[in-house]
Design a protein around this motif. Structure first.
Motif, PDB file in Angstrom:
ATOM      1  N   GLN A 124       0.825  -1.226   0.000  1.00  0.00           N
ATOM      2  CA  GLN A 124       0.000   0.000   0.000  1.00  0.00           C
ATOM      3  C   GLN A 124       0.855   1.270   0.000  1.00  0.00           C
ATOM      4  O   GLN A 124       0.391   2.340  -0.365  1.00  0.00           O
ATOM      5  CB  GLN A 124      -1.004   0.001   1.164  1.00  0.00           C
ATOM      6  N   ASN A 125       2.150   1.135   0.393  1.00  0.00           N
ATOM      7  CA  ASN A 125       3.038   2.316   0.353  1.00  0.00           C
ATOM      8  C   ASN A 125       3.750   2.475  -0.990  1.00  0.00           C
ATOM      9  O   ASN A 125       4.686   3.260  -1.117  1.00  0.00           O
ATOM     10  CB  ASN A 125       4.098   2.234   1.463  1.00  0.00           C
ATOM     11  N   GLY A 126       3.374   1.673  -1.987  1.00  0.00           N
ATOM     12  CA  GLY A 126       3.890   1.864  -3.342  1.00  0.00           C
ATOM     13  C   GLY A 126       5.208   1.168  -3.638  1.00  0.00           C
ATOM     14  O   GLY A 126       5.865   1.459  -4.644  1.00  0.00           O
ATOM     15  N   PHE A 127       5.596   0.203  -2.784  1.00  0.00           N
ATOM     16  CA  PHE A 127       6.889  -0.478  -2.976  1.00  0.00           C
ATOM     17  C   PHE A 127       6.942  -1.263  -4.291  1.00  0.00           C
ATOM     18  O   PHE A 127       8.005  -1.441  -4.875  1.00  0.00           O
ATOM     19  CB  PHE A 127       7.111  -1.423  -1.779  1.00  0.00           C
ATOM     20  N   LEU A 128       5.757  -1.719  -4.748  1.00  0.00           N
ATOM     21  CA  LEU A 128       5.748  -2.541  -5.972  1.00  0.00           C
ATOM     22  C   LEU A 128       5.834  -1.680  -7.244  1.00  0.00           C
ATOM     23  O   LEU A 128       6.206  -2.174  -8.316  1.00  0.00           O
ATOM     24  CB  LEU A 128       4.471  -3.397  -6.037  1.00  0.00           C
ATOM     25  N   THR A 129       5.502  -0.391  -7.105  1.00  0.00           N
ATOM     26  CA  THR A 129       5.361   0.458  -8.300  1.00  0.00           C
ATOM     27  C   THR A 129       6.611   0.499  -9.200  1.00  0.00           C
ATOM     28  O   THR A 129       6.477   0.385 -10.421  1.00  0.00           O
ATOM     29  CB  THR A 129       4.937   1.892  -7.877  1.00  0.00           C
ATOM     30  N   PRO A 130       7.831   0.651  -8.646  1.00  0.00           N
ATOM     31  CA  PRO A 130       8.988   0.697  -9.558  1.00  0.00           C
ATOM     32  C   PRO A 130       9.270  -0.636 -10.262  1.00  0.00           C
ATOM     33  O   PRO A 130      10.178  -0.707 -11.104  1.00  0.00           O
ATOM     34  CB  PRO A 130      10.160   1.080  -8.648  1.00  0.00           C
ATOM     35  N   GLY A 131       8.538  -1.678  -9.929  1.00  0.00           N
ATOM     36  CA  GLY A 131       8.656  -2.946 -10.664  1.00  0.00           C
ATOM     37  C   GLY A 131       9.848  -3.790 -10.247  1.00  0.00           C
ATOM     38  O   GLY A 131      10.369  -3.661  -9.132  1.00  0.00           O
ATOM     39  N   ARG A 132      10.269  -4.644 -11.199  1.00  0.00           N
ATOM     40  CA  ARG A 132      11.318  -5.635 -10.889  1.00  0.00           C
ATOM     41  C   ARG A 132      12.684  -4.960 -10.879  1.00  0.00           C
ATOM     42  O   ARG A 132      13.106  -4.413 -11.889  1.00  0.00           O
ATOM     43  CB  ARG A 132      11.319  -6.734 -11.952  1.00  0.00           C
ATOM     44  N   ARG A 133      13.367  -5.003  -9.717  1.00  0.00           N
ATOM     45  CA  ARG A 133      14.655  -4.315  -9.641  1.00  0.00           C
ATOM     46  C   ARG A 133      15.686  -5.018  -8.769  1.00  0.00           C
ATOM     47  O   ARG A 133      16.851  -4.627  -8.733  1.00  0.00           O
ATOM     48  CB  ARG A 133      14.456  -2.883  -9.145  1.00  0.00           C
ATOM     49  N   PHE A 134      15.287  -6.057  -8.038  1.00  0.00           N
ATOM     50  CA  PHE A 134      16.234  -6.693  -7.104  1.00  0.00           C
ATOM     51  C   PHE A 134      16.803  -7.982  -7.688  1.00  0.00           C
ATOM     52  O   PHE A 134      16.067  -8.812  -8.203  1.00  0.00           O
ATOM     53  CB  PHE A 134      15.535  -7.005  -5.779  1.00  0.00           C
ATOM     54  N   ARG A 135      18.116  -8.139  -7.554  1.00  0.00           N
ATOM     55  CA  ARG A 135      18.716  -9.424  -7.973  1.00  0.00           C
ATOM     56  C   ARG A 135      18.832 -10.371  -6.784  1.00  0.00           C
ATOM     57  O   ARG A 135      18.981 -11.581  -6.949  1.00  0.00           O
ATOM     58  CB  ARG A 135      20.056  -9.207  -8.663  1.00  0.00           C
ATOM     59  N   ILE A 136      18.789  -9.813  -5.559  1.00  0.00           N
ATOM     60  CA  ILE A 136      18.676 -10.675  -4.372  1.00  0.00           C
ATOM     61  C   ILE A 136      17.629 -10.047  -3.468  1.00  0.00           C
ATOM     62  O   ILE A 136      17.676  -8.849  -3.189  1.00  0.00           O
ATOM     63  CB  ILE A 136      19.999 -10.782  -3.573  1.00  0.00           C
ATOM     64  N   PHE A 137      16.695 -10.880  -3.002  1.00  0.00           N
ATOM     65  CA  PHE A 137      15.691 -10.413  -2.048  1.00  0.00           C
ATOM     66  C   PHE A 137      15.694 -11.396  -0.882  1.00  0.00           C
ATOM     67  O   PHE A 137      15.279 -12.535  -1.029  1.00  0.00           O
ATOM     68  CB  PHE A 137      14.310 -10.341  -2.714  1.00  0.00           C
ATOM     69  N   SER A 138      16.202 -10.921   0.266  1.00  0.00           N
ATOM     70  CA  SER A 138      16.297 -11.799   1.438  1.00  0.00           C
ATOM     71  C   SER A 138      15.119 -11.547   2.374  1.00  0.00           C
ATOM     72  O   SER A 138      14.829 -10.398   2.713  1.00  0.00           O
ATOM     73  CB  SER A 138      17.634 -11.522   2.140  1.00  0.00           C
ATOM     74  N   ILE A 139      14.452 -12.632   2.778  1.00  0.00           N
ATOM     75  CA  ILE A 139      13.263 -12.511   3.644  1.00  0.00           C
ATOM     76  C   ILE A 139      13.587 -13.069   5.030  1.00  0.00           C
ATOM     77  O   ILE A 139      13.835 -14.265   5.194  1.00  0.00           O
ATOM     78  CB  ILE A 139      12.078 -13.305   3.032  1.00  0.00           C
ATOM     79  N   ASP A 140      13.612 -12.165   6.034  1.00  0.00           N
ATOM     80  CA  ASP A 140      13.928 -12.597   7.409  1.00  0.00           C
ATOM     81  C   ASP A 140      13.241 -11.665   8.406  1.00  0.00           C
ATOM     82  O   ASP A 140      13.807 -11.284   9.420  1.00  0.00           O
ATOM     83  CB  ASP A 140      15.466 -12.564   7.594  1.00  0.00           C
ATOM     84  N   GLY A 141      11.992 -11.278   8.082  1.00  0.00           N
ATOM     85  CA  GLY A 141      11.258 -10.363   8.962  1.00  0.00           C
ATOM     86  C   GLY A 141      10.355 -11.145   9.904  1.00  0.00           C
ATOM     87  O   GLY A 141      10.810 -12.037  10.615  1.00  0.00           O
ATOM     88  N   GLY A 142       9.044 -10.809   9.907  1.00  0.00           N
ATOM     89  CA  GLY A 142       8.109 -11.564  10.745  1.00  0.00           C
ATOM     90  C   GLY A 142       8.050 -13.009  10.254  1.00  0.00           C
ATOM     91  O   GLY A 142       8.144 -13.274   9.052  1.00  0.00           O
ATOM     92  N   HIS A 143       7.901 -13.949  11.203  1.00  0.00           N
ATOM     93  CA  HIS A 143       7.978 -15.379  10.852  1.00  0.00           C
ATOM     94  C   HIS A 143       6.616 -16.070  10.898  1.00  0.00           C
ATOM     95  O   HIS A 143       6.550 -17.300  10.954  1.00  0.00           O
ATOM     96  CB  HIS A 143       8.949 -16.094  11.800  1.00  0.00           C
ATOM     97  N   THR A 144       5.520 -15.302  10.883  1.00  0.00           N
ATOM     98  CA  THR A 144       4.204 -15.951  10.884  1.00  0.00           C
ATOM     99  C   THR A 144       3.880 -16.426   9.459  1.00  0.00           C
ATOM    100  O   THR A 144       4.504 -15.994   8.481  1.00  0.00           O
ATOM    101  CB  THR A 144       3.092 -14.965  11.319  1.00  0.00           C
ATOM    102  N   THR A 145       2.849 -17.278   9.379  1.00  0.00           N
ATOM    103  CA  THR A 145       2.414 -17.782   8.071  1.00  0.00           C
ATOM    104  C   THR A 145       1.992 -16.618   7.174  1.00  0.00           C
ATOM    105  O   THR A 145       2.400 -16.526   6.005  1.00  0.00           O
ATOM    106  CB  THR A 145       1.223 -18.749   8.273  1.00  0.00           C
ATOM    107  N   GLU A 146       1.184 -15.711   7.743  1.00  0.00           N
ATOM    108  CA  GLU A 146       0.641 -14.592   6.957  1.00  0.00           C
ATOM    109  C   GLU A 146       1.781 -13.700   6.442  1.00  0.00           C
ATOM    110  O   GLU A 146       1.819 -13.335   5.259  1.00  0.00           O
ATOM    111  CB  GLU A 146      -0.312 -13.777   7.855  1.00  0.00           C
ATOM    112  N   ILE A 147       2.715 -13.370   7.327  1.00  0.00           N
ATOM    113  CA  ILE A 147       3.797 -12.454   6.919  1.00  0.00           C
ATOM    114  C   ILE A 147       4.719 -13.149   5.907  1.00  0.00           C
ATOM    115  O   ILE A 147       5.143 -12.543   4.917  1.00  0.00           O
ATOM    116  CB  ILE A 147       4.589 -11.930   8.138  1.00  0.00           C
TER     117      ILE A 147
END
Ligand SMILES: C[S@@+](CC[C@H](N)C(=O)[O-])C[C@H]1O[C@@H](n2cnc3c(N)ncnc32)[C@H](O)[C@@H]1O
Length: 337
Positions: A124-147
Motif C-alpha cells: 500500500q506504500n507503493g513499494f511494488l510500483t517501480p517494478g522488478r529491480r532486485f537481484r537478491i531479495f532476502s526474507i527474514d522479517g516476521g515469521h508468521t504464516t501470513e507475513i
C-alpha cells in the motif's frame, strides 16, 4: 573438513573473517559465506540489480549482501525498527541506531536505503510500483504464516528474472510459520521455484529454468560442500549445501578462518583475574562439599552398624539371612573410601 570460499572482494572477506562475530543476529557462518559468494558470483555472471532484505535486526546478513556493492546499485533495508508493536511474533528486534553504526563500522557506502515499515504495508506504500529491480531479495522479517506469504509475494513481484529470493528459517522448528507460509504461497499459485537449501535458508528462483541456473551456479562455486543433490521439495528438486568450517579467501591473496568470538588475548587482565577468582572459589566449594559428603557417610555408618548389631542380638533368626548382604555392603563401602 575445512572448505575454501570462492575469492571474495576484500570488504566481504574481512567482514566474514573478523567482523561478523561482533554483529549480533542470527546467521549461520556457512550461510554468510554462501550469501556473500553468490552475491559476488551474480555480478561476475552479469546479473545486475539492487539487493533488499526484510528483517534487519542489527544487519548481520544485510552486510553480507551490501558490502562491496557497485556504486550504482542500491541495498534496501526494511524493518519495523522502533515500531516493535508491529513485530507481532517478536522475531528479533530491529535497532536502527546499532544497524547504522554497523554500516559505518564495516564501510558500507551511501547506497543504502532504509525503509522503516512493516512488510505488510509495503504494497500500500507503493513499494511494488517501480517494478522488478532486485537481484537478491532476502526474507527474514516476521515469521508468521501470513507475513511469510506476504513477503514471498512482495519478493516475487520485485525480483528480476535472473534474481533470487532467500527465505530464512525454513527448517527452524521454533518458527514453523515460515514453512507453512511457503507451502501456502505455493498452493496459492506463487511462481517462485525452490532451488538450493543452505543451512537454515532456502534459495528460490523465478522459474524452473532459473532454478537450474542457480543450482549450477552454486555447484560451480561451492562444489566441495554440496551434500546432496536432487532432493524433492514441493514438486521441485533442490540441492543441499553443508555447514562447514571455512577458510575465507580475499582478492588480496589473504585467507583466514571465520572468527566466531573474540580471541582470548583481547580479554582484559581484570576480567581474567575475575575468572580466576571464580574458579578458585568454585574449587573451594567443591572441596567443602566433598568433606560434608564424607561426614554424612561416616554418620550413616555409625548409625546403621549398632542398629544392625542390636537387631542381630535380639532377633538372630531375622538377622541371619541378611548378614551376607550386610557384609557385602560393608565391603563395598570400605573399598569406596
Ligand atoms: C530474525 S530478525 C532478523 C535477523 C537478521 N536478518 C540477522 O541477520 O540477524 C527479524 C527482524 O524482523 C523485524 N520484523 C519483524 N516483523 C516485521 C515486519 N512485519 N516487517 C518488517 N520487519 C519485521 C524485527 O524487527 C527484526 O529486526
Amino acid at each position: 573438513m575445512t572448505a575454501l570460499t570462492p575469492v571474495l572482494p576484500d570488504p566481504k572477506a574481512n567482514y566474514l573473517r573478523t567482523g561478523i562475530h561482533r554483529v549480533h543476529g542470527w546467521l549461520n557462518p556457512s550461510t554468510a559465506v554462501y550469501l556473500s559468494g553468490i552475491e559476488t558470483a551474480q555480478r561476475a555472471d552479469g546479473i545486475t540489480g539492487d539487493v533488499a532484505e526484510i528483517g534487519i535486526h542489527h544487519g548481520k546478513s544485510f552486510l553480507c549482501l551490501a558490502l562491496a556493492l557497485p556504486a550504482d546499485q542500491r541495498a534496501v533495508a526494511i524493518d519495523v525498527f522502533g515500531d516493535q508493536s508491529a513485530n507481532v511474533d517478536q522475531s528479533g528486534y530491529g535497532d536502527r541506531d546499532t544497524f547504522e553504526q554497523n554500516l559505518a563500522t564495516y564501510g558500507v557506502g551511501d547506497n543504502v536505503d532504509i525503509l522503516q515499515t512493516s512488510s505488510l504495508e509495503l504494497e500500500q506504500n507503493g513499494f511494488l510500483t517501480p517494478g522488478r529491480r532486485f537481484r537478491i531479495f532476502s526474507i527474514d522479517g516476521g515469521h508468521t504464516t501470513e507475513i511469510t506469504e506476504n513477503d514471498l509475494r512482495i519478493a516475487e513481484q520485485t525480483v528480476t528474472e535472473r534474481g533470487m529470493v532467500v527465505l530464512d528459517d525454513i527448517l527452524n522448528r521454533h518458527w514453523l510459520g515460515v514453512i507453512t507460509g511457503l507451502f501456502r504461497y505455493l498452493e496459492h499459485g506463487g511462481s517462485l521455484v525452490p532451488a538450493v537449501l543452505v543451512p537454515n535458508k532456502l534459495v528460490l528462483a523465478t522459474s524452473v529454468e532459473q532454478a537450474k541456473q542457480y543450482r549450477a551456479m552454486f555447484a560451480e562455486h561451492f562444489a566441495a560442500t554440496r551434500e546432496k543433490a536432487d532432493v524433492p521439495l514441493a514438486g521441485h528438486q533442490v540441492d543441499v549445501y553443508a555447514d562447514r568450517p571455512w577458510l575465507v579467501r580475499g582478492e588480496n591473496g589473504e585467507s583466514g578462518p571465520i572468527l566466531e568470538h573474540e580471541p582470548m588475548s583481547t580479554i582484559p587482565t581484570a576480567r581474567l583475574s575475575e575468572l580466576e577468582e571464580q574458579l578458585r572459589s568454585s574449587r573451594a566449594e567443591l572441596d567443602r562439599t566433598k568433606r560434608q559428603l564424607k561426614t554424612v557417610r561416616e554418620e550413616l555408618r555409625a548409625a546403621t552398624v549398632p542398629m544392625y548389631r542390636k537387631a542381630a542380638r535380639r532377633m538372630p533368626w531375622l538377622a541371619r539371612p541378611v548378614r551376607p548382604v550386610f557384609r557385602r555392603v560393608r565391603d563395598v563401602w570400605r573399598r569406596s573410601r
